[in-house]
Design a protein around this motif. Structure first.
Motif, PDB file in Angstrom:
ATOM      1  N   CYS A  16      41.198  41.156  48.922  1.00  0.00           N
ATOM      2  CA  CYS A  16      40.515  41.357  47.632  1.00  0.00           C
ATOM      3  C   CYS A  16      40.575  40.142  46.718  1.00  0.00           C
ATOM      4  O   CYS A  16      40.103  40.202  45.579  1.00  0.00           O
ATOM      5  CB  CYS A  16      41.113  42.560  46.924  1.00  0.00           C
ATOM      6  SG  CYS A  16      40.850  44.105  47.794  1.00  0.00           S
ATOM      7  N   GLU A  52      42.509  48.851  41.356  1.00  0.00           N
ATOM      8  CA  GLU A  52      41.168  48.276  41.236  1.00  0.00           C
ATOM      9  C   GLU A  52      40.717  48.255  39.780  1.00  0.00           C
ATOM     10  O   GLU A  52      40.129  47.278  39.313  1.00  0.00           O
ATOM     11  CB  GLU A  52      40.189  49.049  42.111  1.00  0.00           C
ATOM     12  CG  GLU A  52      40.429  48.809  43.585  1.00  0.00           C
ATOM     13  CD  GLU A  52      39.663  49.762  44.487  1.00  0.00           C
ATOM     14  OE1 GLU A  52      38.961  50.660  43.986  1.00  0.00           O
ATOM     15  OE2 GLU A  52      39.792  49.593  45.721  1.00  0.00           O
ATOM     16  N   SER A  55      42.684  45.565  38.022  1.00  0.00           N
ATOM     17  CA  SER A  55      42.202  44.249  38.467  1.00  0.00           C
ATOM     18  C   SER A  55      40.925  43.859  37.746  1.00  0.00           C
ATOM     19  O   SER A  55      40.766  42.705  37.329  1.00  0.00           O
ATOM     20  CB  SER A  55      41.951  44.258  39.977  1.00  0.00           C
ATOM     21  OG  SER A  55      43.149  44.456  40.675  1.00  0.00           O
ATOM     22  N   ARG A  56      40.019  44.821  37.600  1.00  0.00           N
ATOM     23  CA  ARG A  56      38.773  44.530  36.864  1.00  0.00           C
ATOM     24  C   ARG A  56      39.079  44.161  35.415  1.00  0.00           C
ATOM     25  O   ARG A  56      38.493  43.235  34.855  1.00  0.00           O
ATOM     26  CB  ARG A  56      37.813  45.713  36.923  1.00  0.00           C
ATOM     27  CG  ARG A  56      37.068  45.828  38.240  1.00  0.00           C
ATOM     28  CD  ARG A  56      35.937  46.831  38.175  1.00  0.00           C
ATOM     29  NE  ARG A  56      36.372  48.174  37.808  1.00  0.00           N
ATOM     30  CZ  ARG A  56      36.838  49.083  38.675  1.00  0.00           C
ATOM     31  NH1 ARG A  56      36.920  48.787  39.951  1.00  0.00           N
ATOM     32  NH2 ARG A  56      37.200  50.271  38.264  1.00  0.00           N
TER      33      ARG A  56
END
Length: 105
Positions: A16, A52, A55-56
Motif C-alpha cells: 500500500c 485505510e 492513512s487517507r
C-alpha cells in the motif's frame, strides 16, 4: 473462540506504499492493536478499514496524528450518540403504541 485473521504489517505497508512507522504510531496511540510475534508485527484484518481511513487522513489530507486521534474520538462519540438516539426512538415508539392502545381500547 473467535478466529481472527491477520496481515503482516511489513507486507501490507509495502503493498500500500505506507511507512511502517505510521502503523506503529497508530498502535502506540491506541487507534489500532497490533499483535507482535517475534520480530514480526501483525494487523488484524478487522482493523483494515480503520487503517485505510487513518492513512487517507494522514497521507491525502495531511492530518497529523493528534488530529487523527481527535477525529477518531469525535467519530466514536457520534456513533455512541447515534446508538442512543436509535434506542430512544425505539422506546418512544413503544410508549406511543402503548398510549394509543390505552386511548382506543
Amino acid at each position: 473462540m473467535m478466529n481472527t485473521e491477520y496481515i503482516i504489517v511489513s507486507e501490507y505497508c509495502q503493498k500500500c506504499h505506507i511507512d511502517p512507522d505510521f502503523i506503529f504510531l497508530l498502535d502506540e496511540g491506541g487507534l489500532i492493536d497490533l499483535n507482535i510475534v517475534g520480530d514480526e508485527s501483525y494487523l488484524p484484518v478487522s482493523q483494515l478499514r480503520d487503517v485505510e481511513q487513518y492513512s487517507r487522513m494522514y497521507y491525502d489530507l495531511s492530518i497529523n496524528m493528534e488530529g487523527i486521534d481527535a477525529i477518531h474520538h469525535l467519530l466514536k462519540r457520534v456513533e455512541s450518540m447515534q446508538a442512543e438516539i436509535a434506542r430512544l426512538k425505539r422506546r418512544l415508539r413503544l410508549y406511543e403504541q402503548n398510549n394509543f392502545l390505552e386511548e382506543h381500547f
